[in-house]
Enzyme design. Structure first.
Site, PDB file in Angstrom:
ATOM      1  N   HIS A 197       7.076  -3.244   7.033  1.00 65.92           N
ATOM      2  CA  HIS A 197       5.840  -3.162   7.810  1.00 65.92           C
ATOM      3  C   HIS A 197       4.676  -3.632   6.955  1.00 65.92           C
ATOM      4  O   HIS A 197       4.710  -3.540   5.726  1.00 65.92           O
ATOM      5  CB  HIS A 197       5.587  -1.729   8.294  1.00 65.92           C
ATOM      6  N   HIS A 202       0.483  -3.228   6.549  1.00 66.80           N
ATOM      7  CA  HIS A 202      -0.742  -2.510   6.924  1.00 66.80           C
ATOM      8  C   HIS A 202      -1.860  -3.523   7.126  1.00 66.80           C
ATOM      9  O   HIS A 202      -2.078  -4.387   6.259  1.00 66.80           O
ATOM     10  CB  HIS A 202      -1.195  -1.566   5.801  1.00 66.80           C
TER      11      HIS A 202
HETATM   12  P1  AMP Z   1       4.053   3.112   3.651  1.00 62.87           P
HETATM   13  O1  AMP Z   1       3.614   4.327   2.885  1.00 62.87           O
HETATM   14  O2  AMP Z   1       3.486   1.825   3.151  1.00 62.87           O
HETATM   15  O3  AMP Z   1       5.567   3.073   3.754  1.00 62.87           O
HETATM   16  O4  AMP Z   1       3.447   3.285   5.101  1.00 62.87           O
HETATM   17  C1  AMP Z   1       4.020   4.093   6.074  1.00 62.87           C
HETATM   18  C2  AMP Z   1       2.942   4.397   7.066  1.00 62.87           C
HETATM   19  O5  AMP Z   1       3.552   4.871   8.262  1.00 62.87           O
HETATM   20  C3  AMP Z   1       1.935   5.466   6.640  1.00 62.87           C
HETATM   21  O6  AMP Z   1       0.629   4.915   6.560  1.00 62.87           O
HETATM   22  C4  AMP Z   1       2.038   6.533   7.731  1.00 62.87           C
HETATM   23  O7  AMP Z   1       0.792   7.087   8.086  1.00 62.87           O
HETATM   24  C5  AMP Z   1       2.634   5.741   8.873  1.00 62.87           C
HETATM   25  N1  AMP Z   1       3.374   6.542   9.854  1.00 62.87           N
HETATM   26  C6  AMP Z   1       4.331   7.468   9.614  1.00 62.87           C
HETATM   27  N2  AMP Z   1       4.776   8.003  10.777  1.00 62.87           N
HETATM   28  C7  AMP Z   1       4.094   7.380  11.765  1.00 62.87           C
HETATM   29  C8  AMP Z   1       4.079   7.499  13.203  1.00 62.87           C
HETATM   30  N3  AMP Z   1       4.896   8.371  13.845  1.00 62.87           N
HETATM   31  N4  AMP Z   1       3.241   6.721  13.915  1.00 62.87           N
HETATM   32  C9  AMP Z   1       2.414   5.855  13.272  1.00 62.87           C
HETATM   33  N5  AMP Z   1       2.376   5.706  11.932  1.00 62.87           N
HETATM   34  C10 AMP Z   1       3.187   6.462  11.194  1.00 62.87           C
END
Ligand code: AMP
Length: 137
Positions: A99, A101
């Site tokens: 993913h 950001h």
């Molecule tokens: P990373 O730390 O780069 O792996 O980013 C993962 C992201 O997923 C974090 O910013 C979380 O806030 C986001 N996240 C986790 N669960 C959910 C969810 N159910 N809906 C939307 N975002 C989420």
């Protein structure tokens, strides 16, 4: 194997605010909203992270990330955007599913702190440069 949270969102098992969807990519609002409009662009097929994703899929995700960033500037009055993708836990990756950001940035103190400090060690830059260059595929 237990599905990760993004596979569950893609399969409709967990709700999300979907901004965009096509056959390969979805974009949703990040639940944490580091700044207003913080968006995640996610490959529908499961790959561990950016480094493990085939180029054609990575390009599709980055195309959507660019379009989302452009829309954040024009609709949210953002003045800048950070495009980030974390690879492996040491780099801050918490969901092991590729993913990107897209984080809109606002005037003054918008609360998102991204610091890059200079390394004060004695690094052998010619050697580092050469070893990375040699390994590139
Ligand atoms: P990373 O730390 O780069 O792996 O980013 C993962 C992201 O997923 C974090 O910013 C979380 O806030 C986001 N996240 C986790 N669960 C959910 C969810 N159910 N809906 C939307 N975002 C989420």
């Amino acid at each position: 194997m237990e599905k990760d949270v993004f596979c569950k969102i893609i399969d409709g098992e967990i709700p999300s605010y979907r901004i965009y969807e096509d056959d390969d990519v979805i974009a949703i609002l990040d639940i944490s909203q580091v700044t207003k409009g913080h968006t995640l662009v996610i490959s529908k097929k499961h790959y561990e992270n950016f480094l493990a994703t085939p180029k054609d899929v990575m390009h599709k995700v980055m195309d959507v990330a660019q379009r989302i960033g452009q829309a954040q500037i024009t609709t949210l009055n953002a003045k800048g955007v950070n495009i980030l993708t974390n690879c492996y836990p040491e780099a801050g990756q918490t969901v092991m599913h590729f993913h990107v950001h897209v984080i809109p940035r606002y005037e003054n103190n918008d609360g998102f702190i991204l610091t890059m400090k200079e390394n004060d060690g004695d690094l052998n830059l010619p050697s580092i440069c050469e070893s990375i260059r040699r390994e590139m595929k």
